[in-house]
Design a protein around this motif. Structure first.
Motif, PDB file in Angstrom:
ATOM      1  N   ARG A   1      34.107  51.731  32.167  1.00 46.97           N
ATOM      2  CA  ARG A   1      35.398  51.156  31.769  1.00 46.97           C
ATOM      3  C   ARG A   1      36.175  50.665  32.980  1.00 46.97           C
ATOM      4  NH1 ARG A   1      36.155  55.243  27.485  1.00 46.97           N
ATOM      5  NH2 ARG A   1      36.872  56.604  29.131  1.00 46.97           N
ATOM      6  N   VAL A   2      36.343  51.544  33.966  1.00 47.62           N
ATOM      7  CA  VAL A   2      37.105  51.151  35.159  1.00 47.62           C
ATOM      8  C   VAL A   2      36.405  50.006  35.873  1.00 47.62           C
ATOM      9  CG1 VAL A   2      37.993  51.954  37.370  1.00 47.62           C
ATOM     10  CG2 VAL A   2      38.037  53.468  35.396  1.00 47.62           C
ATOM     11  N   GLY A   3      35.072  50.118  35.996  1.00 50.18           N
ATOM     12  CA  GLY A   3      34.313  49.078  36.688  1.00 50.18           C
ATOM     13  C   GLY A   3      34.477  47.721  36.032  1.00 50.18           C
ATOM     14  N   VAL A   4      34.379  47.701  34.703  1.00 55.06           N
ATOM     15  CA  VAL A   4      34.498  46.429  33.988  1.00 55.06           C
ATOM     16  C   VAL A   4      35.901  45.839  34.166  1.00 55.06           C
ATOM     17  CG1 VAL A   4      34.624  45.422  31.669  1.00 55.06           C
ATOM     18  CG2 VAL A   4      32.686  46.832  32.298  1.00 55.06           C
ATOM     19  N   VAL A   5      36.913  46.714  34.119  1.00 57.19           N
ATOM     20  CA  VAL A   5      38.277  46.219  34.330  1.00 57.19           C
ATOM     21  C   VAL A   5      38.410  45.606  35.718  1.00 57.19           C
ATOM     22  CG1 VAL A   5      40.669  46.950  34.615  1.00 57.19           C
ATOM     23  CG2 VAL A   5      39.347  47.783  32.681  1.00 57.19           C
ATOM     24  N   ILE A   6      37.875  46.305  36.731  1.00 55.71           N
ATOM     25  CA  ILE A   6      37.971  45.795  38.107  1.00 55.71           C
ATOM     26  C   ILE A   6      37.260  44.444  38.219  1.00 55.71           C
ATOM     27  CG2 ILE A   6      37.263  46.160  40.490  1.00 55.71           C
ATOM     28  CD1 ILE A   6      37.669  49.121  40.089  1.00 55.71           C
ATOM     29  N   LEU A   7      36.041  44.385  37.682  1.00 60.18           N
ATOM     30  CA  LEU A   7      35.295  43.129  37.788  1.00 60.18           C
ATOM     31  C   LEU A   7      36.011  42.001  37.047  1.00 60.18           C
ATOM     32  CD1 LEU A   7      31.552  44.175  37.587  1.00 60.18           C
ATOM     33  CD2 LEU A   7      32.987  43.778  39.568  1.00 60.18           C
ATOM     34  N   SER A   8      36.671  42.347  35.917  1.00 57.49           N
ATOM     35  CA  SER A   8      37.399  41.314  35.180  1.00 57.49           C
ATOM     36  C   SER A   8      38.522  40.729  36.028  1.00 57.49           C
ATOM     37  CB  SER A   8      38.005  41.865  33.902  1.00 57.49           C
ATOM     38  OG  SER A   8      37.081  42.659  33.248  1.00 57.49           O
ATOM     39  N   VAL A   9      39.158  41.577  36.829  1.00 51.04           N
ATOM     40  CA  VAL A   9      40.227  41.080  37.695  1.00 51.04           C
ATOM     41  C   VAL A   9      39.670  40.009  38.639  1.00 51.04           C
ATOM     42  CG1 VAL A   9      41.793  41.710  39.561  1.00 51.04           C
ATOM     43  CG2 VAL A   9      41.579  43.192  37.567  1.00 51.04           C
ATOM     44  N   TYR A  10      38.480  40.280  39.180  1.00 54.27           N
ATOM     45  CA  TYR A  10      37.888  39.297  40.095  1.00 54.27           C
ATOM     46  C   TYR A  10      37.508  38.019  39.357  1.00 54.27           C
ATOM     47  CZ  TYR A  10      37.925  42.560  43.929  1.00 54.27           C
ATOM     48  OH  TYR A  10      38.334  43.390  44.918  1.00 54.27           O
ATOM     49  N   MET A  11      36.964  38.183  38.129  1.00 57.52           N
ATOM     50  CA  MET A  11      36.634  37.008  37.315  1.00 57.52           C
ATOM     51  C   MET A  11      37.895  36.184  37.074  1.00 57.52           C
ATOM     52  SD  MET A  11      33.489  37.036  36.690  1.00 57.52           S
ATOM     53  CE  MET A  11      32.045  37.809  36.057  1.00 57.52           C
ATOM     54  N   LEU A  12      38.974  36.893  36.766  1.00 54.42           N
ATOM     55  CA  LEU A  12      40.243  36.236  36.499  1.00 54.42           C
ATOM     56  C   LEU A  12      40.700  35.473  37.745  1.00 54.42           C
ATOM     57  CD1 LEU A  12      42.147  36.302  34.022  1.00 54.42           C
ATOM     58  CD2 LEU A  12      43.565  37.869  35.343  1.00 54.42           C
ATOM     59  N   MET A  13      40.568  36.121  38.903  1.00 52.46           N
ATOM     60  CA  MET A  13      40.959  35.461  40.143  1.00 52.46           C
ATOM     61  C   MET A  13      40.122  34.210  40.367  1.00 52.46           C
ATOM     62  SD  MET A  13      41.684  38.762  42.539  1.00 52.46           S
ATOM     63  CE  MET A  13      40.918  38.097  43.990  1.00 52.46           C
ATOM     64  N   GLY A  14      38.821  34.323  40.063  1.00 53.35           N
ATOM     65  CA  GLY A  14      37.958  33.160  40.192  1.00 53.35           C
ATOM     66  C   GLY A  14      38.410  32.046  39.267  1.00 53.35           C
ATOM     67  N   LEU A  15      38.780  32.429  38.051  1.00 50.60           N
ATOM     68  CA  LEU A  15      39.216  31.457  37.049  1.00 50.60           C
ATOM     69  C   LEU A  15      40.514  30.780  37.496  1.00 50.60           C
ATOM     70  CD1 LEU A  15      37.929  30.813  34.311  1.00 50.60           C
ATOM     71  CD2 LEU A  15      39.749  32.148  33.246  1.00 50.60           C
ATOM     72  N   VAL A  16      41.423  31.585  38.012  1.00 49.42           N
ATOM     73  CA  VAL A  16      42.706  31.054  38.505  1.00 49.42           C
ATOM     74  C   VAL A  16      42.449  29.991  39.563  1.00 49.42           C
ATOM     75  CG1 VAL A  16      44.705  31.656  39.913  1.00 49.42           C
ATOM     76  CG2 VAL A  16      44.101  33.069  37.952  1.00 49.42           C
ATOM     77  N   GLU A  17      41.489  30.277  40.454  1.00 51.11           N
ATOM     78  CA  GLU A  17      41.199  29.318  41.519  1.00 51.11           C
ATOM     79  C   GLU A  17      40.564  28.052  40.959  1.00 51.11           C
ATOM     80  OE1 GLU A  17      41.886  28.799  44.467  1.00 51.11           O
ATOM     81  OE2 GLU A  17      40.433  27.216  44.940  1.00 51.11           O
ATOM     82  N   VAL A  18      39.595  28.233  40.047  1.00 51.47           N
ATOM     83  CA  VAL A  18      38.893  27.062  39.509  1.00 51.47           C
ATOM     84  C   VAL A  18      39.868  26.159  38.756  1.00 51.47           C
ATOM     85  CG1 VAL A  18      37.142  26.341  37.844  1.00 51.47           C
ATOM     86  CG2 VAL A  18      36.667  28.225  39.386  1.00 51.47           C
ATOM     87  N   LEU A  19      40.801  26.781  38.015  1.00 47.00           N
ATOM     88  CA  LEU A  19      41.763  25.986  37.241  1.00 47.00           C
ATOM     89  C   LEU A  19      42.945  25.553  38.095  1.00 47.00           C
ATOM     90  CD1 LEU A  19      41.788  28.056  33.931  1.00 47.00           C
ATOM     91  CD2 LEU A  19      40.503  25.982  34.443  1.00 47.00           C
ATOM     92  N   GLY A  20      42.998  26.048  39.340  1.00 46.19           N
ATOM     93  CA  GLY A  20      44.081  25.654  40.229  1.00 46.19           C
ATOM     94  C   GLY A  20      45.447  26.147  39.796  1.00 46.19           C
ATOM     95  N   LEU A  21      45.513  27.406  39.353  1.00 45.98           N
ATOM     96  CA  LEU A  21      46.780  27.931  38.836  1.00 45.98           C
ATOM     97  C   LEU A  21      47.663  28.540  39.928  1.00 45.98           C
ATOM     98  CD1 LEU A  21      45.565  29.621  35.545  1.00 45.98           C
ATOM     99  CD2 LEU A  21      46.675  27.414  35.838  1.00 45.98           C
ATOM    100  N   TRP A  22      47.108  28.801  41.088  1.00 50.95           N
ATOM    101  CA  TRP A  22      47.902  29.397  42.171  1.00 50.95           C
ATOM    102  C   TRP A  22      47.895  28.427  43.346  1.00 50.95           C
ATOM    103  CZ3 TRP A  22      51.080  33.413  41.809  1.00 50.95           C
ATOM    104  CH2 TRP A  22      51.583  33.993  42.977  1.00 50.95           C
ATOM    105  N   ARG A  23      48.924  28.458  44.179  1.00 53.65           N
ATOM    106  CA  ARG A  23      49.001  27.512  45.300  1.00 53.65           C
ATOM    107  C   ARG A  23      47.822  27.698  46.255  1.00 53.65           C
ATOM    108  NH1 ARG A  23      52.551  31.758  46.836  1.00 53.65           N
ATOM    109  NH2 ARG A  23      54.326  31.061  45.626  1.00 53.65           N
ATOM    110  N   ASN A  24      47.440  26.624  46.895  1.00 57.84           N
ATOM    111  CA  ASN A  24      46.379  26.714  47.886  1.00 57.84           C
ATOM    112  C   ASN A  24      46.944  27.254  49.189  1.00 57.84           C
ATOM    113  OD1 ASN A  24      44.081  25.851  46.526  1.00 57.84           O
ATOM    114  ND2 ASN A  24      44.756  23.722  46.667  1.00 57.84           N
TER     115      ASN A  24
END
Lengths: 332, 339
Positions: free
Chosen positions: B51-74
């Motif tokens: 459970r904890v591992g999946v949550v942690i990995l999801s955070v990284y996936m989310l960060m990857g998604l944020v970058e790909v979609l350009g949601l945070w400043r460069n």
């Protein structure tokens, strides 16, 4: 053929293969060391007609000879311990490496032994008191330790203990002022300088060793022969050392052979962080200075060290596990 | 992983052959879903580590998604005040570097790169090891001798120094290529370990039965051998992925790999070289990339430890029984491989 003899014969073959690989890499490198060296020499004012002769002296290879001849020259050079001349340090490569090798071996051997002993002890206690509070806490710590790379420990130790508190030196293998020799002063200085790198490298491996030992220990404790030994009325100390410990450690000992390889490679980062003058430190120095003879020399010596370390471990494995000398134990 | 699916369908095929007449396609799909997705998910989720591992990995996936979609400043220099502490100014939650770069932006910026590299390294190392290990262990004879000699040679070469030399030769900037290069000889040791496991599995009676029935070698390896080594392979996939992270960040940190913009290792290197070590003011600059690295590795390892559960037959049997509740098992063994 005898296992030991076969194993011993494999060493020169492996070294030959690795030397061939280094030779291939020298020829493969972009711009090639020769091109770079030629430009360097011409720039520093060496007459064009002397350039080839200089390269020959530096690299121990005749640049205008056919490839097979260069290859043979290179192998003869390696066999005679002639690895050419370092460009950046202007010394024979072998001399530099001979100075660096003991430091690297010291770091790797000490930290690996410490890691193994500490990890096995913790894991054994965990396995015996499985499910206890200690087991749970130690398992969690082990999992956490497994996710921190050793160089993070190195950086943090350097930051806190060396730079902030000033308890440990920040670089080098000994203090400059101390003469080398079997004096108390020298040995203290060596240990003082090696303490942080060894500690960082040891902590980095304890977690997985303990978890491994715990798993193996639990498995062995459930085996029937342990029960039989108990029923036979053998003493507890005999059961724990001859039956449990031995059978739990054996599979880990094989894993240790693999670890030596990763750990020897790992010293590159470790030595660079602590400016510890071992093989890895010189490898990086050579990379940064485009010093191809030194770079390839480092690579070759690290590999040969690894080959010998694995050989020694293999031989001792035969002593622990008698099955191995009964021929090829896993040949079907 | 593809092999995982193949492994499971073996059981379903066998069952559905017997009851072909009264099983519709829909039923079969449902059973497949139960066996392959629902049950493992329940078992895995029952373990806190997963459970904890999946949550942690999801955070990284989310960060990857944020970058790909350009949601945070460069990240760029002077976009913020210099050396802000984390949470000091909520516009820059993780603080800023000495040249006024938003640290959160730095971390997010390199997430897709790192994730791709880690995936490539893990897939390459374990994939090749499984291929080599199963063939060499199952076939034996001359094939085994040749494969073993080759992997012995690769095991004799220390990984990082070889990677350093190769990095100079190839200057890999593509994350996938980099992942493969970092684990260039990782497969050798793992392949040997898998080989010895296959050696014992091939002696099992059901494998022998398949052989006498004239089943082809690839099919036996796929249906009989692979399912048995899957737990080991999954754990080692995670360890290979962890090795890829550690090696890449370490080599970026000492400045050997070619810089492809910013990256956790590069950030660490900059912080280290530009005063992160000397003043308490810049210590967060050093810590933020460290937390990013450790967090990813921690998530991976937790998932692998928890996944041990899925493959533990005792826990699975308990689930297929009448009760659908899974209690915390008292006996789970950790099959942690090398390193």
């Amino acid at each position: 053929m005898n296992y030991y003899l076969r194993r011993t014969l494999r060493i020169p073959l492996t070294i030959l293969a690795v030397a061939t690989l280094t030779f291939g890499l020298i020829r493969l490198l972009p711009g090639g060391p020769f091109t770079q060296l030629r430009i360097q020499l011409i720039r520093s004012g060496v007459p064009v007609e002397q350039v080839n002769a200089r390269i020959e002296a530096l690299q121990n290879i005749r640049p205008d000879a056919p490839l097979w001849q260069q290859y043979l020259d290179y192998l003869v050079g390696v066999a005679q311990l002639n690895l050419g001349q370092s460009i950046s340090l202007e010394q024979p490569v072998v001399e530099i490496l001979a100075r660096a090798l003991p430091w690297t071996v010291f770091l790797v051997v000490t930290s690996t032994v410490l890691m193994f002993v500490i990890g096995v002890l913790i894991g054994a206690v965990q396995a015996y008191w499985e499910g206890s509070k200690f087991d749970k806490v130690a398992s969690s710590i082990s999992i956490f330790l497994m996710s921190v790379p050793y160089y993070i420990f190195a950086v943090l130790a350097l930051f806190v203990l060396a730079f902030q508190l000033g308890w440990f030196p920040t670089g080098n293998a000994t203090a400059r002022s101390v003469e080398a020799g079997f004096t108390v002063e020298y040995i203290t200085s060596v240990l003082h300088h090696a303490a942080l790198p060894i500690a960082a490298f040891t902590i980095g491996g304890i977690g997985s060793t303990a978890l491994n030992m715990r798993g193996n220990g639990i498995q062995v404790l459930g085996e029937e022969y342990v029960e039989v030994a108990r029923l036979r009325g053998l003493s507890n100390s005999r059961i724990s050392t001859r039956y449990v410990a031995k059978n739990a450690i054996l599979p880990m000992y094989t894993g240790l052979l693999l670890q030596i390889g990763f750990r020897l490679g790992g010293t590159v980062v470790l030595e660079e962080i602590f400016s510890y003058p071992g093989l890895g430190y010189y490898l990086i120095a050579a990379v940064n200075a485009n010093d191809y003879p030194l770079m390839m020399g480092c690579f070759l010596v690290i590999t040969v060290t690894l080959v010998i370390a694995v050989y020694v471990a293999d031989m001792t494995y035969g002593l622990i596990d008698p099955r191995i000398s009964a021929g090829d134990s896993d040949g079907y | 992983m593809g092999t995982d699916t193949d492994a499971g369908t073996g059981g379903v095929d066998w069952r559905s052959e017997a009851t072909d007449a009264d099983m519709t396609r829909r039923d079969r799909l449902e059973e497949l879903y139960e066996r392959m997705i629902y049950e493992p998910a329940v078992v895995a989720w029952s373990d806190w580590r997963t459970r904890v591992g999946v949550v942690i990995l999801s955070v990284y996936m989310l960060m990857g998604l944020v970058e790909v979609l350009g949601l945070w400043r460069n990240p760029s220099p002077n976009q913020a005040p210099r050396l802000l502490y984390p949470f000091e100014n909520m516009t820059y939650p993780l603080g800023t570097t000495q040249s006024g770069v938003d640290l959160l932006a730095l971390i997010i910026d390199s997430t897709p790169f790192i994730l791709l590299m880690v995936l490539a390294g893990g897939v390459w190392a374990t994939g090749l090891a499984v291929l080599v290990g199963t063939i060499s262990g199952y076939k034996g004879g001359r094939v085994d001798t040749v494969i073993t000699s080759i992997s012995d040679f690769f095991m004799a070469i220390p990984g990082l120094p070889l990677v350093i030399v190769l990095a100079i030769t190839l200057s890999p900037e593509n994350p996938i290529l980099l992942g493969v290069i970092l684990t260039i000889n990782y497969w050798a040791g793992l392949g040997r370990a898998i080989r010895s496991q296959v050696l014992s599995i091939r002696e099992n009676s059901y494998v022998e039965a398949s052989r006498t029935m004239g089943t082809s070698t690839p099919r036996i390896i796929l249906k009989d051998v692979l399912p048995n080594i899957m737990p080991y392979v999954m754990v080692n996939f995670v360890l290979a992925a962890r090795y890829t992270i550690f090696a890449s960040v370490g080599l970026y940190f000492i400045g050997v790999l070619p810089y492809t913009g910013q990256n956790w290792g590069v950030t660490l290197n900059n912080a280290y070289n530009q005063g992160g070590l000397f003043t308490m003011q810049a210590v967060h600059w050093l810590l933020v990339p460290i937390i990013a690295i450790v967090g990813l590795a921690f998530g991976l390892i937790l998932v692998s430890q928890g996944m041990d559960r899925i493959f533990n037959p005792r826990v699975r049997t308990r689930l297929t029984g009448e009760s659908k509740s899974v209690e915390e098992g008292e006996d789970e063994t950790t099959t942690t491989g090398m390193i």
